[in-house]
Design a protein around this motif. Structure first.
Motif, PDB file in Angstrom:
ATOM      1  N   GLY A   1       3.045  -5.300 -13.295  1.00  0.00           N
ATOM      2  CA  GLY A   1       2.429  -4.280 -12.451  1.00  0.00           C
ATOM      3  C   GLY A   1       2.650  -4.589 -10.983  1.00  0.00           C
ATOM      4  N   LEU A   2       2.503  -3.584 -10.152  1.00  0.00           N
ATOM      5  CA  LEU A   2       2.735  -3.759  -8.722  1.00  0.00           C
ATOM      6  C   LEU A   2       1.691  -4.681  -8.088  1.00  0.00           C
ATOM      7  CD1 LEU A   2       3.751  -0.106  -7.779  1.00  0.00           C
ATOM      8  CD2 LEU A   2       5.247  -2.111  -7.898  1.00  0.00           C
ATOM      9  N   GLY A   3       0.452  -4.620  -8.561  1.00  0.00           N
ATOM     10  CA  GLY A   3      -0.557  -5.549  -8.064  1.00  0.00           C
ATOM     11  C   GLY A   3      -0.195  -6.978  -8.386  1.00  0.00           C
ATOM     12  N   TYR A   4       0.261  -7.223  -9.605  1.00  0.00           N
ATOM     13  CA  TYR A   4       0.725  -8.559  -9.997  1.00  0.00           C
ATOM     14  C   TYR A   4       1.914  -8.982  -9.146  1.00  0.00           C
ATOM     15  CZ  TYR A   4       3.113 -12.070 -12.858  1.00  0.00           C
ATOM     16  OH  TYR A   4       3.770 -13.202 -13.289  1.00  0.00           O
ATOM     17  N   LEU A   5       2.814  -8.041  -8.865  1.00  0.00           N
ATOM     18  CA  LEU A   5       3.986  -8.356  -8.046  1.00  0.00           C
ATOM     19  C   LEU A   5       3.579  -8.736  -6.619  1.00  0.00           C
ATOM     20  CD1 LEU A   5       7.070  -8.446  -7.789  1.00  0.00           C
ATOM     21  CD2 LEU A   5       7.022  -6.015  -7.217  1.00  0.00           C
TER      22      LEU A   5
ATOM     23  N   LEU B   1       9.122  -8.434  -0.214  1.00  0.00           N
ATOM     24  CA  LEU B   1       8.976  -7.872  -1.555  1.00  0.00           C
ATOM     25  C   LEU B   1       7.554  -7.346  -1.764  1.00  0.00           C
ATOM     26  CD1 LEU B   1      10.396  -7.347  -4.200  1.00  0.00           C
ATOM     27  CD2 LEU B   1       9.755  -9.644  -4.961  1.00  0.00           C
ATOM     28  N   ALA B   2       6.569  -8.067  -1.216  1.00  0.00           N
ATOM     29  CA  ALA B   2       5.189  -7.596  -1.313  1.00  0.00           C
ATOM     30  C   ALA B   2       5.012  -6.281  -0.565  1.00  0.00           C
ATOM     31  CB  ALA B   2       4.238  -8.657  -0.762  1.00  0.00           C
ATOM     32  N   PHE B   3       5.627  -6.161   0.618  1.00  0.00           N
ATOM     33  CA  PHE B   3       5.579  -4.907   1.358  1.00  0.00           C
ATOM     34  C   PHE B   3       6.259  -3.793   0.572  1.00  0.00           C
ATOM     35  CE2 PHE B   3       4.200  -7.104   5.166  1.00  0.00           C
ATOM     36  CZ  PHE B   3       3.540  -6.114   5.875  1.00  0.00           C
ATOM     37  N   GLY B   4       7.350  -4.120  -0.107  1.00  0.00           N
ATOM     38  CA  GLY B   4       8.031  -3.120  -0.928  1.00  0.00           C
ATOM     39  C   GLY B   4       7.137  -2.599  -2.032  1.00  0.00           C
ATOM     40  N   ALA B   5       6.356  -3.494  -2.646  1.00  0.00           N
ATOM     41  CA  ALA B   5       5.415  -3.070  -3.694  1.00  0.00           C
ATOM     42  C   ALA B   5       4.312  -2.197  -3.114  1.00  0.00           C
ATOM     43  CB  ALA B   5       4.826  -4.301  -4.371  1.00  0.00           C
ATOM     44  N   VAL B   6       3.837  -2.542  -1.912  1.00  0.00           N
ATOM     45  CA  VAL B   6       2.798  -1.737  -1.259  1.00  0.00           C
ATOM     46  C   VAL B   6       3.326  -0.335  -0.955  1.00  0.00           C
ATOM     47  CG1 VAL B   6       1.395  -1.501   0.818  1.00  0.00           C
ATOM     48  CG2 VAL B   6       1.585  -3.720  -0.302  1.00  0.00           C
ATOM     49  N   ILE B   7       4.554  -0.267  -0.462  1.00  0.00           N
ATOM     50  CA  ILE B   7       5.156   1.043  -0.166  1.00  0.00           C
ATOM     51  C   ILE B   7       5.331   1.855  -1.447  1.00  0.00           C
ATOM     52  CG2 ILE B   7       7.265   2.172   0.653  1.00  0.00           C
ATOM     53  CD1 ILE B   7       7.536  -0.128   2.675  1.00  0.00           C
TER      54      ILE B   7
END
Length: 265
Positions: A210-214, A226-232
């Motif tokens: 999941g994106l939260g896990y990522l 990569l964390a910013f990419g998941a937030v976007i």
């Protein structure tokens, strides 16, 4: 009719072009300022760096996005399935409403981050606790919106229905529910975006995908782009789901007051 057709291009420009230009300007400004002030990548990466790092793991990002979307949709479906009959029960009788409202407020006052670990213990380390947390975040505003819509019917319409000897079921289906459509879809729009928030909160506590896990694993290893990419990706998911609710309302209920007000400006 002709005047309405002439308004469509301007409405499209207002709803699509202007927000897109605003976002583009923000991204360009972000890129320029980060490069001009030489902000370290682990603090605030430039949009180009975020896009590059996210593209490198596009397949993995897609797997995490699908997992989060599944939790969001399951939580939203559960919130709709429970909120509608609960709102009907609240509006059917003042006594029932007085009995249910304190319980609703109680569930809303409990921090979901604090509740999530307990649900993992009770329900197990699987997807069910994440769906329940997502449901708990979304169902309260949905119940309130539906209840407000059902109670907002003008008394004149109710009196007219009773004068025509309409049964409770006929009054609900032909008067209350149609009048409450704008309220219901307002609740849907709020609930679907809150479901994204609830799913991520649950994934922070208990998830292996999941994106939260990522986001958690990326920040733990200082992979901030990569964390910013998941937030976007989460932001885009919320926007798309919100717009789908808007489109569904316009398609199914073009006469809805909410849609007419939006189109009139």
């Amino acid at each position: 009719m002709v005047e309405a057709k002439r308004r469509r291009p301007s409405a499209l420009k207002r709803e699509v072009a202007i927000p897109a230009i605003a976002v583009l300007v923000l991204v360009v400004l972000w890129e320029v300022l980060v490069r001009a002030f030489k902000v370290p990548e682990f603090l605030l990466p430039a949009p180009s760096v975020i896009a590059e790092e996210s593209w490198k793991v596009a397949g993995n990002m897609g797997v995490h996005s699908v997992a989060t979307l599944r939790t969001v949709l399951l939580g939203f479906a559960l919130s709709v399935a429970i909120s509608l009959p609960m709102a009907l029960a609240i509006t059917s009788s003042p006594a029932v409403g007085n009995a249910i409202y304190p319980l609703l407020v109680l569930t809303q006052s409990i921090p979901k981050v604090a509740l999530a670990p307990l649900l993992v213990v009770i329900l197990g380390a699987n997807e069910l606790p994440r769906v329940v947390v997502t449901f708990l975040v979304a169902f309260f505003p949905l119940v309130i919106s539906i209840s407000t819509g059902l109670l907002a019917v003008p008394p004149e319409l109710l009196e007219l229905g009773r004068a025509c000897k309409a049964s409770w079921r006929q009054e609900l289906v032909r008067i209350r529910l149609p009048y409450a459509v704008p309220f219901i879809f307002s609740g849907f729009k709020v609930a679907i975006t809150l479901c994204v928030v609830g799913a991520v909160v649950a994934e922070f506590v208990n998830a292996d995908v999941g994106l939260g896990y990522l986001i958690v694993t990326s920040t733990a290893f200082f992979k901030v782009p990569l964390a910013f990419g998941a937030v976007i990706m989460l932001s885009l998911m919320g926007i798309v789901l919100f717009q789908l609710a808007v489109m569904l309302e316009r398609w199914l209920f073009p006469w809805s007051a909410a849609g007419n007000v939006r189109d009139a400006h």
